[in-house]
Design an enzyme around this catalytic site. Structure first.
Site, mmCIF file in Angstrom:
data_model
loop_
_atom_site.group_PDB
_atom_site.id
_atom_site.type_symbol
_atom_site.label_atom_id
_atom_site.label_comp_id
_atom_site.label_asym_id
_atom_site.label_seq_id
_atom_site.Cartn_x
_atom_site.Cartn_y
_atom_site.Cartn_z
ATOM 1 N N ILE A 114 0.868 -1.177 0.000
ATOM 2 C CA ILE A 114 0.000 0.000 0.000
ATOM 3 C C ILE A 114 0.914 1.239 0.000
ATOM 4 O O ILE A 114 1.859 1.303 0.785
ATOM 5 C CB ILE A 114 -0.891 0.050 1.250
ATOM 6 C CG1 ILE A 114 -1.636 -1.275 1.467
ATOM 7 C CG2 ILE A 114 -1.882 1.197 1.175
ATOM 8 C CD1 ILE A 114 -2.380 -1.341 2.804
ATOM 9 N N VAL A 118 2.478 4.336 -5.258
ATOM 10 C CA VAL A 118 3.645 4.935 -4.596
ATOM 11 C C VAL A 118 4.559 3.844 -4.044
ATOM 12 O O VAL A 118 5.557 3.481 -4.654
ATOM 13 C CB VAL A 118 3.209 5.920 -3.481
ATOM 14 C CG1 VAL A 118 4.420 6.496 -2.764
ATOM 15 C CG2 VAL A 118 2.382 7.057 -4.072
ATOM 16 N N CYS A 119 4.219 3.308 -2.900
ATOM 17 C CA CYS A 119 5.105 2.355 -2.224
ATOM 18 C C CYS A 119 5.395 1.122 -3.073
ATOM 19 O O CYS A 119 6.525 0.633 -3.108
ATOM 20 C CB CYS A 119 4.497 1.941 -0.888
ATOM 21 S SG CYS A 119 4.070 3.356 0.145
ATOM 22 N N VAL A 120 4.391 0.609 -3.758
ATOM 23 C CA VAL A 120 4.584 -0.569 -4.599
ATOM 24 C C VAL A 120 5.334 -0.208 -5.873
ATOM 25 O O VAL A 120 6.332 -0.839 -6.229
ATOM 26 C CB VAL A 120 3.230 -1.226 -4.939
ATOM 27 C CG1 VAL A 120 3.431 -2.383 -5.907
ATOM 28 C CG2 VAL A 120 2.555 -1.720 -3.676
#
Length: 213
Positions: A114, A118-120
């Site tokens: 999540i 962004v994070c992925v």
């Protein structure tokens, strides 16, 4: 002549990276229902355990609004590397995280987290640049809405990231039902209600000696 090469997920060469599945960030996921999303995350985690895949957990700025990692993941992987990043948004910017990934010795990375865009995405693109073969689990990753999701999928796939779901990950790793019928069936039945019905029916037929149809 086609130059395409089908590089299958290999349970002997794959690691799982669970990125920022945190209590606060969970509340931001709107492109998939909360119950289904959590089910998918735990299904992927259970698959990692079933296939004995090295797994790395990481969180971002836990002391802030993102919250702590969901307890189910910590409970499932009590001995896995857990990198609590003090501030880096891209997990790959954290040296300890990269070292933990390198320590797995695997070249295929199965990533979920999540938020998707962004994070992925940042982690996946960085891992791809570093020479890894990257598979992002779409239904165990979530974001604000479908527009964000599709933009992230397009960005990653154009770069060479392979987009998969947790069910396809399980089946590609397993390769052949005969490797473990009951084990795979139990794993699927634990997270797909309709598959539980199939396994119940299969067990009944097996006990009576009736042929499968």
């Amino acid at each position: 002549m086609s130059t395409f090469k089908y590089n299958r997920l290999d349970k002997n060469n794959a690691a799982v990276l669970l990125v920022d599945h945190q209590t606060g960030l969970f509340s931001l996921v709107r492109d998939i229902g909360a119950t289904d999303f959590k089910n998918n995350v735990l299904a992927l985690a259970s698959a990692a355990k079933f296939f004995d895949l090295p797994t790395v957990l990481t969180t971002s700025f836990e002391q802030g609004p993102n919250g702590v990692i969901i307890p189910e993941l910590k409970e499932k992987f009590p001995d896995a590397p857990f990198i609590s990043r003090p501030g880096q948004i891209n997990a790959w910017d954290n040296e300890d995280f990269v070292k933990a990934v390198e320590a797995t010795g695997k070249k295929q990375l199965i990533i979920a987290g999540i938020v998707t865009d962004v994070c992925v995405t940042f982690c996946a693109l960085s891992a791809l640049e570093a020479g890894y073969e990257v598979f992002v689990v779409t239904d165990a990753s979530g974001t604000f809405d479908e527009a964000c999701r599709y933009a992230a999928w397009d960005r990653m796939s154009r770069a060479g990231v392979q987009l998969v779901n947790w069910f396809s990950v399980v089946c590609e790793l397993h390769r052949d039902w005969r490797n473990d019928i009951e084990g795979l069936g139990s794993l699927l039945a634990g997270f797909i209600p309709d598959y539980k019905n199939l396994m119940t029916s299969y067990a009944a037929r097996s006990n009576t000696g009736s042929p499968s149809k």
